[in-house]
Scaffold this motif. Structure first.
Motif, PDB file in Angstrom:
ATOM      1  N   PRO A  45       0.838  -1.198   0.000  1.00 46.08           N
ATOM      2  CA  PRO A  45       0.000   0.000   0.000  1.00 46.08           C
ATOM      3  C   PRO A  45       0.874   1.248   0.000  1.00 46.08           C
ATOM      4  O   PRO A  45       2.099   1.156   0.122  1.00 46.08           O
ATOM      5  CB  PRO A  45      -0.784  -0.123   1.305  1.00 46.08           C
ATOM      6  N   TYR A  54     -11.327   0.553   7.082  1.00 46.62           N
ATOM      7  CA  TYR A  54     -11.478  -0.514   6.087  1.00 46.62           C
ATOM      8  C   TYR A  54     -12.264  -0.015   4.880  1.00 46.62           C
ATOM      9  O   TYR A  54     -11.879  -0.253   3.739  1.00 46.62           O
ATOM     10  CB  TYR A  54     -12.171  -1.721   6.730  1.00 46.62           C
ATOM     11  N   TYR A  57     -10.030   2.293   2.902  1.00 48.21           N
ATOM     12  CA  TYR A  57      -8.794   1.648   2.463  1.00 48.21           C
ATOM     13  C   TYR A  57      -9.008   0.687   1.294  1.00 48.21           C
ATOM     14  O   TYR A  57      -8.292   0.741   0.294  1.00 48.21           O
ATOM     15  CB  TYR A  57      -8.190   0.887   3.649  1.00 48.21           C
ATOM     16  N   LYS A  58      -9.992  -0.215   1.440  1.00 41.94           N
ATOM     17  CA  LYS A  58     -10.159  -1.294   0.465  1.00 41.94           C
ATOM     18  C   LYS A  58     -10.304  -0.799  -0.973  1.00 41.94           C
ATOM     19  O   LYS A  58      -9.571  -1.280  -1.851  1.00 41.94           O
ATOM     20  CB  LYS A  58     -11.321  -2.194   0.848  1.00 41.94           C
ATOM     21  N   TYR A  61      -6.929   0.539  -2.187  1.00 41.55           N
ATOM     22  CA  TYR A  61      -5.925  -0.502  -2.379  1.00 41.55           C
ATOM     23  C   TYR A  61      -6.228  -1.319  -3.637  1.00 41.55           C
ATOM     24  O   TYR A  61      -5.323  -1.594  -4.439  1.00 41.55           O
ATOM     25  CB  TYR A  61      -5.836  -1.407  -1.147  1.00 41.55           C
ATOM     26  N   CYS A 105      -6.394  -6.931   6.663  1.00 45.24           N
ATOM     27  CA  CYS A 105      -5.055  -6.637   6.178  1.00 45.24           C
ATOM     28  C   CYS A 105      -5.024  -6.575   4.664  1.00 45.24           C
ATOM     29  O   CYS A 105      -5.788  -7.270   3.996  1.00 45.24           O
ATOM     30  CB  CYS A 105      -4.105  -7.729   6.661  1.00 45.24           C
ATOM     31  N   HIS A 106      -4.099  -5.770   4.133  1.00 44.34           N
ATOM     32  CA  HIS A 106      -3.980  -5.667   2.682  1.00 44.34           C
ATOM     33  C   HIS A 106      -3.553  -6.979   2.053  1.00 44.34           C
ATOM     34  O   HIS A 106      -3.888  -7.251   0.910  1.00 44.34           O
ATOM     35  CB  HIS A 106      -3.020  -4.529   2.292  1.00 44.34           C
TER      36      HIS A 106
END
Length: 139
Positions: A45, A54, A57-58, A61, A105-106
């Motif tokens: 990331p 989340y 972020y998702k 990413y 987590c990524h």
């Protein structure tokens, strides 16, 4: 891909699992008891994404992975795998344990993305949250 992939945490990884590959923005926190085979920068990331929820972020990413594309990501992983025992997977590492409720987590997002775009299985080798027992309504 001419090699297998898996995911795990830095803390839980052991060399018997395969070849350790960094996927984090920053380096490992402290010395490692094993060597890293490489750094998958296209799976890492961006620093400005750290600390996002989340929900924020998702999509950022996944857009990052889509922008890089499966061909470039495959090429980077193949470059890391050069000279390694291909009978052992490249294990994509990060810090976050997945056995704590509410954690994400990524590397899990990357594993799902890779499964969808490269049609390969990418198992998690670290501890995971136990499966929830079915409720009475699910029976």
């Amino acid at each position: 891909m001419t090699f297998a992939l898996a995911t795990c945490t830095y803390q839980e990884f052991t060399p018997s699992m395969g070849h350790a590959v960094r996927t984090t923005v920053g380096p490992p926190r402290g010395p490692l008891a094993y060597a890293l085979a490489g750094h998958a920068t296209l799976l890492a990331p961006r620093r400005e994404m750290l600390g996002l929820s989340y929900g924020a972020y998702k999509p950022r990413y996944l857009q990052l992975l889509d922008s890089a594309g499966i061909d470039a990501i495959r090429a980077e992983l193949e470059e890391i795998a050069v000279g390694l025992d291909t009978g052992q997977p490249l294990v994509l590492l990060c810090f976050d344990r997945l056995d704590k409720p509410g954690t994400w987590c990524h590397r899990s997002m990357a594993a799902t993305w890779l499964q969808e775009h490269a049609d390969i299985e990418v198992p998690e080798l670290g501890a995971q949250q136990p499966a929830q027992p079915p409720s009475l309504f699910d029976l």
